[in-house]
Write an enzyme that holds these catalytic residues in place. Structure first.
Site, mmCIF file in Angstrom:
data_model
loop_
_atom_site.group_PDB
_atom_site.id
_atom_site.type_symbol
_atom_site.label_atom_id
_atom_site.label_comp_id
_atom_site.label_asym_id
_atom_site.label_seq_id
_atom_site.Cartn_x
_atom_site.Cartn_y
_atom_site.Cartn_z
ATOM 1 N N GLU A 150 -6.218 3.211 7.303
ATOM 2 C CA GLU A 150 -7.625 2.795 7.389
ATOM 3 C C GLU A 150 -7.751 1.287 7.567
ATOM 4 O OE1 GLU A 150 -10.159 4.608 4.409
ATOM 5 O OE2 GLU A 150 -11.821 3.280 4.893
ATOM 6 N N HIS A 195 -21.402 8.516 5.157
ATOM 7 C CA HIS A 195 -21.153 9.957 5.088
ATOM 8 C C HIS A 195 -22.441 10.666 4.677
ATOM 9 C CE1 HIS A 195 -19.410 13.778 4.080
ATOM 10 N NE2 HIS A 195 -18.246 13.380 4.528
ATOM 11 N N GLY A 221 -0.732 4.469 -0.027
ATOM 12 C CA GLY A 221 -1.552 5.622 0.331
ATOM 13 C C GLY A 221 -0.810 6.429 1.382
ATOM 14 N N GLY A 252 0.834 -1.191 0.000
ATOM 15 C CA GLY A 252 0.000 0.000 0.000
ATOM 16 C C GLY A 252 0.871 1.244 0.000
ATOM 17 N N ARG A 310 -15.611 7.832 12.911
ATOM 18 C CA ARG A 310 -14.448 8.699 12.723
ATOM 19 C C ARG A 310 -14.895 10.134 12.477
ATOM 20 N NH1 ARG A 310 -12.120 10.947 8.401
ATOM 21 N NH2 ARG A 310 -13.085 9.675 6.783
ATOM 22 N N ARG A 351 -20.828 12.802 11.637
ATOM 23 C CA ARG A 351 -21.390 12.182 10.439
ATOM 24 C C ARG A 351 -22.508 11.200 10.704
ATOM 25 N NH1 ARG A 351 -15.649 11.360 7.354
ATOM 26 N NH2 ARG A 351 -15.492 13.571 6.872
#
Ligand SMILES: Cc1cc2nc3c(=O)[nH]c(=O)nc-3n(C[C@H](O)[C@H](O)[C@H](O)COP(=O)(O)OP(=O)(O)OC[C@H]3O[C@@H](n4cnc5c(N)ncnc54)[C@H](O)[C@@H]3O)c2cc1C
Ligand code: SF4
Ligand code: FES
Lengths: 257, 654
Positions: free
Chosen positions: B436, B277, B53, B51, B446, B341
């Site tokens: 994540e 979201h 990211g 990964g 979160r 959220r």
């Protein structure tokens, strides 16, 4: 808003089974395509149809589908990312097309971006250009407080406008010389405009330009097709800055390059 | 997956290794207690980072800077395209540059409370305290954060907080942070300390003597299987939101790497903690392939409303204020449109369920900028949100400057992930999990702008310290490529691909993925109940059975084959989805993003059950590696203690 009238389209798509295989255009008829679909969703529909008739689906790169990752990369009717300005392929929607249209879909065409399969190409050359100098040499833990060095808002905004480049390669695909100047100028400008980029300014530009040449991208003859195709609206004024930076580096810089 | 699950409390396999005592000095004391690898020895260690990211790229770059040899892997064609690139709104840090009362303690407090008391206090405090270093690091790399006219950094506010602590770069913060981390990574490639492997997909973990020693990847261009061995493996492979098919995640996001590690012994924690979201562009039709987020930052200036009369047929602009219900402002006076959220999403769902939704599908609410445009002018709004407005217009064909946006909640982020201790090590020694992909810092919900913070905290400031301890204290003999455990893992990965290609059924991979997503969204989405979850478990098992008998995967394994890639990911989602649902069924309470209809207050707010569920649920797979039987998932509980932020019912009303 969805519309009940679907589009009937003819697609001419470049099919090439592998990097060294011969390619050809194949024609596909699409029926009743919703104008609310994105261009890639239209290709998803095609691929589902192909699977049902046991033909291999069309390979194309994509990931975020919201215009930021730079993965999608299609020539649509001869235009990189299609007809809309400042829009990636994945953000193009079918409402832009009319019933009965023929749409020609090809991969990026450039020696430095060889085809992997169908519409997917290898753009690792861009990574190698960044590797040659597209960074500030700062190890983790060395940084001073972020507000120690003020940066005028105008500079910051210009730097950000250049940094917005998504690395898609449309500039190269759109250019008759397959020049990568817009891409390189975006990174050089971002860092040349910031105090953090100052110490390596000369080394950065000379090394990145040398790598760009080595990768086989063509020269820039100021036709500005790159800017017109760029989904991130990176301005050609960055190319002028790149040229100045380069000149400064080879002529006047005291920094060892 | 039913009654058979044994339950171990405070399992000895779950040593959090979190320090105790004064929370403000825990990380410092812990760093001092960790063994170090001396500088000359670092070059003898090889580290595999899967990964690229924010979490993976920052980790790979920082470890290489320290002197370790790093191999970095991603499935995209370039590390710069990891899904972190898509983050829009911003990144939190307790800099208190706004002088509005922020502090490390407040960020810590907001994060624990925002997570509805289901995160580990020690981790959250550490996260808040390194947040300030992250901003310094990124600015030094040349990340062009937004600035004020004096040239100093600007901040905005985000949901779940009453201070402005969010740093941003237009609506492209994730892009700029990732490009910063990517540049640090590429610098190490230039220096020869990182070797890059793009277009590689990790398909299995190699364990030798119960320690993680390598990975099996498929080269996505040639189809070749490769094994890579080393002294530690770091997973930074992102979230699993695509188990719902439609989500704001990029199309390639998957659970494969984590799931394969889970089946090799890494516990999976809190899979049911998923975040919906509130502000996404609504679904427009059956062709929908993904959903697009409209950044939460829009709730700073946009007001959320529905018509008071469900049958109001006037266009939005014709409806006067008296006939509008600004339901977030009405229900949550103190936070208004900036509630967290989960709260905002459920409120929108409730409005639509009660018939107040707008637009053709009635599954949307308005997000209206009229008042801000009147107050500040369109130019100011354009300066702040221009690219988001443009994106909205491109997708919907409507102009948000003149007509309110229509929005609806969508799956966005996954708080659950591989269980990790305070060192970010999973239950498999030598296997670490960052970003994540792990479960560690956000509890059951979160807060906005905290994922970027966590990914970079893990990569820049946590793993460089904690990994040394493993390397300095473990015996790690060299492993050759023909070691039986290496060969075994490669053969297993190959066999799976052969099996997928051999089924030659009649139903496409895409159709299985959509069917799974529909079950997940309808029965395990914004609201969950026992009957629905039990139904979902059965449906998923049946769908999985059909998949392995009737999927049609085109092409061969020896070439670039996106259909095959997708098939492997969907196969893993079909196993993982069942665990997610089972976790949701087992957690008999509502908390954060996990809302069980049986557990709500009279005002329809989430009702936690701290007596029975104040723990992280970590699942251990005990079945065979090749197949999946849900009954073989065993629950272990890590009790959570709240010594610093006292357990209270979250309230955003006053
Ligand atoms: C649209 C959107 C907007 C967001 N906005 C914000 C925001 O404003 N603020 C905020 O804090 N957070 C935001 N988030 C959340 C945040 O972006 C992510 O949680 C975070 O970036 C994840 O980073 P990561 O490094 O853990 O994983 P990712 O960035 O997802 O990277 C995963 C990496 O793993 C690789 N990988 C995955 N699987 C495999 C495999 N099997 N084999 C090999 N490689 C693999 C991928 O190639 C990639 O490199 C947003 C998320 C979305 C979807
Ligand atoms: S400059 Fe524009 S067209 Fe070229 S790679 Fe960057 S975003 Fe793409
Ligand atoms: S798919 Fe990411 S930019 Fe188009």
């Amino acid at each position: 808003m969805s519309s009940s009238r679907g589009l009937n389209l003819t697609l001419k798509i470049w099919r090439q089974p592998g990097p060294n295989a011969r390619g050809e255009f194949r024609t596909y008829e699409m029926k009743n395509i919703s104008p609310d679909m994105s261009f890639l969703e239209m290709l998803d529909v095609l691929n589902e149809q192909l699977i049902q008739t046991s033909e291999e689906p069309v390979a194309f790169d994509h990931d975020c589908r919201e215009g930021i990752c730079g993965m999608c990369s299609l020539m649509i009717n001869g235009q990189a990312h299609g007809p809309d300005r400042a829009t990636t392929t994945c953000q193009l929607h079918m409402r832009r097309f009319s019933d009965g249209d023929t749409i020609v879909i090809e991969p990026w065409r450039a020696n430095a971006f060889p085809v992997i399969r169908d519409l997917a190409t290898d753009r690792a050359a861009f990574d190698r250009i960044i590797t040659a100098g597209g960074y500030v040499s700062v190890n983790t833990g060395n940084a001073q407080d972020a507000n120690c060095l003020p940066v005028g808002r105008d500079r910051q905004e210009k730097s950000m406008a250049a940094a917005a480049c998504i690395g898609c390669g449309a500039c190269v695909a759109a250019c008759k010389n397959a020049s990568a100047m817009l891409f390189v100028s975006a990174k050089v400008s971002q860092l040349a405009l910031l105090p953090q980029g100052e110490p390596e300014r000369a080394r950065r530009v000379t090394r990145m330009v040398a790598q760009m040449d080595k990768e086989g991208f063509g020269g820039c003859t100021n036709t500005y097709e790159c800017e017109a195709a760029c989904p991130a609206e990176v301005s050609v004024s960055n190319i002028a800055r790149l040229n100045r930076e380069y000149l400064r580096a080879v002529v006047v810089s005291e920094e060892g390059v | 997956m039913s009654s058979a699950t044994a339950i171990n409390s405070g399992s000895s396999r779950l040593q959090s290794n979190a320090p105790t005592g004064d929370i403000t000095t825990r990380w410092d004391r812990h760093k001092f207690d960790l063994k170090l690898v001396n500088p000359a020895n670092k070059r003898k260690f090889n580290i595999i980072v899967v990964g690229t990211g924010l979490a993976g790229a920052s980790a790979a770059a920082s470890l290489a800077e320290l002197g370790y040899n790093v191999k970095a892997f991603c499935f995209q064609d370039s590390p710069r395209r990891a899904h972190s690139i898509a983050a829009q709104g911003g990144i939190n840090a307790a800099k208190n540059y706004c002088n509005d009362g922020d502090s490390v303690w407040r960020l810590f407090y907001d994060t624990v409370k925002g997570g509805d008391f289901r995160a580990r206090e020690s981790n959250v405090y550490r996260l808040a305290s390194v947040s300030t270093n992250i901003i310094d690091q990124c600015v030094a790399q040349g990340v062009p954060f937004q600035r004020d006219y004096g040239g100093l950094l600007a901040n905005r506010s985000f949901g779940g907080a009453q201070v402005s602590r969010t740093f941003y770069a237009r609506g492209q913060t994730g892009q700029q942070l990732l490009l910063g981390a990517y540049s640090a990574l590429m610098r190490q490639v230039d220096l020869g300390k990182v070797k890059l492997f793009a277009r590689r997909e990790m398909l299995d973990l190699i364990k030798v003597d119960d320690v993680a020693r390598g990975i099996v990847v498929r080269n996505l261009v040639t189809g070749e299987f490769e094994s890579h061995t080393g002294d530690a493996v770091l997973l930074a492979t992102g979230g699993y939101g695509n188990v719902f098919y439609l989500s704001t995640n990029a199309k390639g996001c998957n659970v494969t790497a984590s799931w394969r590690c889970h089946k090799r012994g890494a516990f999976f924690a809190n899979p049911c903690f998923t975040q919906i979201h509130p502000t996404c562009i609504p679904v427009s039709g059956d062709h929908q392939s993904k959903l697009t987020l409209m950044s939460e930052s829009l709730r700073n200036d946009g007001r959320v409303w529905v018509p008071k009369n469900p049958n109001d047929s006037r266009s939005a602009n014709e409806i006067p204020d008296d006939d509008r219900d600004y339901f977030l402002e009405r229900r949550y006076a103190a936070f208004g449109n900036l509630v967290p959220r989960d709260v905002a999403s459920r409120a929108a769902k409730k409005a639509c369920d009660e018939g107040f939704g707008v637009g053709e599908t009635k599954l949307a609410v308005y997000l209206d900028f009229r008042d801000t445009i009147k107050r500040d002018g369109a130019a100011v709004v354009k300066g702040k949100y221009g690219n988001l407005f443009q994106m909205y217009a491109k997708i919907t064909g409507e102009d948000p400057y003149s007509t309110p946006m229509r929005i609806y909640p969508a799956v966005h982020y996954t708080m659950g992930g591989l269980w990790v201790d305070y060192n970010l090590q999973t239950t498999i020694p030598g296997l670490y999990c960052l970003g994540e992909a792990n479960f560690s810092d956000h509890g059951a919900n979160r807060l906005g702008a905290s994922a970027l913070m966590q990914g970079l905290a893990d990569g820049y400031f946590v793993i460089p310290y904690t990994i040394g301890h493993h390397l300095a204290t473990s015996k790690l003999p060299k492993i050759s490529d023909d070691h039986p455990d290496v060969r075994g893992a490669v053969e297993a990965a190959k066999a799976r691909v052969t099996k997928l290609l051999g089924i030659q059924g009649s139903r496409s991979v895409e159709s299985f993925h959509r069917a799974l997503g529909k079950i997940m969204w309808e029965k395990c989405g914004m609201a969950r109940n026992e009957a629905g979850l039990k139904y979902a478990e059965q449906e998923i098992a049946a769908l999985r059975h059909e998949f392995w008998n009737n999927v049609r995967v085109m092409g061969t394994g020896e070439a670039f084959n996106q259909n095959l890639e997708h098939a492997g990911r969907v196969a893993d989602f079909l196993e993982f989805g069942e665990l997610l649902v089972h976790d949701a069924l087992t957690r008999e309470e509502s908390c954060g993003g996990h809302f069980r209809e049986e557990h709500q207050t009279e005002e329809s707010e989430a009702k936690r059950n701290d007596a029975d569920f104040c723990h992280a649920a970590a699942w251990e797979y005990t079945g065979g590696h090749d197949s999946f039987t849900g009954e073989k998932e065993q629950l272990h509980k890590e009790p959570l203690e709240f010594e610093n932020v006292h357990l209270t019912t979250r309230s955003y009303r006053e």
